[in-house]
Design a protein around this motif. Structure first.
Motif, mmCIF file in Angstrom:
data_model
loop_
_atom_site.group_PDB
_atom_site.id
_atom_site.type_symbol
_atom_site.label_atom_id
_atom_site.label_comp_id
_atom_site.label_asym_id
_atom_site.label_seq_id
_atom_site.Cartn_x
_atom_site.Cartn_y
_atom_site.Cartn_z
ATOM 1 N N GLY A 62 0.811 -1.215 0.000
ATOM 2 C CA GLY A 62 0.000 0.000 0.000
ATOM 3 C C GLY A 62 0.841 1.259 0.000
ATOM 4 N N ILE A 63 0.182 2.379 0.198
ATOM 5 C CA ILE A 63 0.844 3.690 0.264
ATOM 6 C C ILE A 63 -0.009 4.594 1.135
ATOM 7 N N ASP A 64 0.604 5.571 1.755
ATOM 8 C CA ASP A 64 -0.124 6.473 2.651
ATOM 9 C C ASP A 64 0.409 7.890 2.449
ATOM 10 N N LEU A 65 -0.472 8.793 2.047
ATOM 11 C CA LEU A 65 -0.078 10.176 1.777
ATOM 12 C C LEU A 65 -0.546 11.159 2.844
ATOM 13 N N SER A 66 -1.191 10.685 3.882
ATOM 14 C CA SER A 66 -1.823 11.606 4.832
ATOM 15 C C SER A 66 -1.085 11.763 6.152
ATOM 16 N N ALA A 116 -8.803 2.760 -4.109
ATOM 17 C CA ALA A 116 -7.336 2.771 -4.168
ATOM 18 C C ALA A 116 -6.782 3.484 -2.929
ATOM 19 N N PRO A 117 -5.795 2.878 -2.234
ATOM 20 C CA PRO A 117 -5.204 3.535 -1.066
ATOM 21 C C PRO A 117 -4.661 4.924 -1.373
ATOM 22 N N PHE A 118 -4.129 5.107 -2.581
ATOM 23 C CA PHE A 118 -3.593 6.420 -2.972
ATOM 24 C C PHE A 118 -4.677 7.490 -2.878
ATOM 25 N N ILE A 119 -5.871 7.205 -3.405
ATOM 26 C CA ILE A 119 -6.947 8.194 -3.422
ATOM 27 C C ILE A 119 -7.496 8.430 -2.026
ATOM 28 N N VAL A 120 -7.697 7.347 -1.264
ATOM 29 C CA VAL A 120 -8.272 7.485 0.074
ATOM 30 C C VAL A 120 -7.337 8.271 0.990
ATOM 31 N N THR A 121 -6.052 7.947 0.957
ATOM 32 C CA THR A 121 -5.120 8.663 1.825
ATOM 33 C C THR A 121 -4.876 10.091 1.336
ATOM 34 N N LEU A 122 -4.994 10.316 0.014
ATOM 35 C CA LEU A 122 -4.906 11.689 -0.501
ATOM 36 C C LEU A 122 -6.074 12.519 0.027
#
Length: 363
Positions: A62-66, A116-122
């Protein structure tokens, strides 16, 4: 012969951190003094905590941008509560709970609605940063005596006048606990298995949805704890704290040898990645003639180099078809693989190459 899984970590340790430190020692007097070395951890304690949480997210693919925005929100909430007369330990507990709940909510959205984790964490990044601005657009100073005492305290003297702060000790404790969780618990092994191949992990009966919630909840707890450590370091809450810190955390994890594709990496490597970022900053500070923006340039070049090395060493995931059958492989922390053979959506065989998972596959 060295395992391919250890190559990224070995390069991080021997080829980067050690040689950078040796270069600094040769070029600048006092570079290897004990306090200069400990300052690498003191100045990056909150980054280390956040990067540890990010390691679990990236290990699972995954990825986390928040996380940067969550840290800023943590500092704002802490400063506001302390200004209102709250007990400092109650304020710490509350922000940790809020961080865990925020991560669990994002994990639920990702799993339940297949987002998508990218969109949710964005979206989470914008939400948390916007909440910071709603609280205040100005910096809120923290004048609480407990926070001031913790910020000024020096612990664990190592001799030669060198010591660590409470925040640095918290970061080391988080690294130790995370290493234990990653390599000695079912949750940690499941994170590696899902990162190595989510379809294979699901065929083995692993609770992907539950662990998605737990992974992001763990990351948010780390982000909230990093925010608390940042309040010790800055003694203020500010809506612009930790801008871009999520990118620094991702860079530290990747430089530390964790594959962005997931399934391969070590928490200890993340610690080395954070120290490398600190060494780069220290080298530029000791030089005195270079702009601080050179830090970003060097980190960017180093990150690109490590991504290329990862591609070179790891290559594509092993997955092949034989007579209409698909074989999937998931990696485990002990270096072995789990092979699942299936046709279409129907599992036909499960061949664990690690005895720990035999009972689970047999079930």
């Amino acid at each position: 012969m060295m395992s391919r899984r250890l190559l990224p970590l070995t390069i991080t340790d021997r080829c980067c951190s050690s040689r950078m430190a040796a270069f600094g020692a040769i070029r600048y007097d006092g570079f290897l003094s004990p306090q200069v070395f400990l300052n690498l951890l003191i100045d990056n304690a909150f980054l280390c905590i956040v990067a540890v949480g990010m390691t679990f997210v990236i290990l699972s693919g995954g990825i986390d941008l928040s996380v940067g925005a969550v840290i800023a929100l943590t500092t704002m909430i802490s400063a506001t509560l302390l200004d209102a007369g709250w007990n400092p330990y109650a304020a710490m507990a509350l922000v940790l709970l809020l961080g865990a709940a925020f991560g669990a909510l994002q994990g639920f959205l990702i799993q339940r609605f297949k987002l998508a984790p990218f969109i949710v964490t964005l979206a989470g990044m914008f939400l948390a940063r916007g909440c910071c601005y709603l609280i205040s657009t100005e910096s809120i100073p923290i004048n609480d005596a407990t926070y001031a005492a913790i910020a000024q305290a020096r612990a664990f003297p190592v001799g030669f006048g060198a010591s660590l702060t409470i925040g640095a000790l918290i970061a080391l404790a988080v690294v130790g606990v995370a290493m234990r969780i990653a390599h000695s618990t079912e949750f940690g092994r499941t994170v590696y298995a899902i990162g190595g191949g989510e379809s294979s992990a699901r065929l083995m009966g692993l609770a992907g949805g539950l662990h998605q919630d737990r992974r992001l909840s763990t990351e948010r707890r780390c982000a909230a704890l990093g925010g608390i450590v940042m309040t010790f370091y800055m003694l203020s809450g500010y809506s612009l704290h930790a801008v871009g810190l999520e990118l620094d955390a991702i860079a530290a994890v990747v430089i530390g040898g964790t594959l962005l594709a997931g399934g391969v990496g070590y928490v200890a490597g993340t610690l080395f990645g954070v120290l490398i970022l600190g060494i780069i900053q220290t080298l530029i500070a000791f030089d005195g003639t270079l702009s601080s923006w050179w830090t970003k340039i060097v980190v960017g070049a180093l990150l690109l180099l490590f991504c290329l090395l990862q591609r070179l060493f790891e290559g594509a995931r092993p997955r092949r078809r034989e007579g209409g059958m698909t074989r999937s492989f998931g990696r485990l922390p002990d270096g072995q693989e789990v092979e699942v053979v299936h046709a279409g959506l129907r599992q036909t065989d499960c061949r664990p190459r690690s005895s720990r998972w035999a009972a689970r596959c047999a079930a």
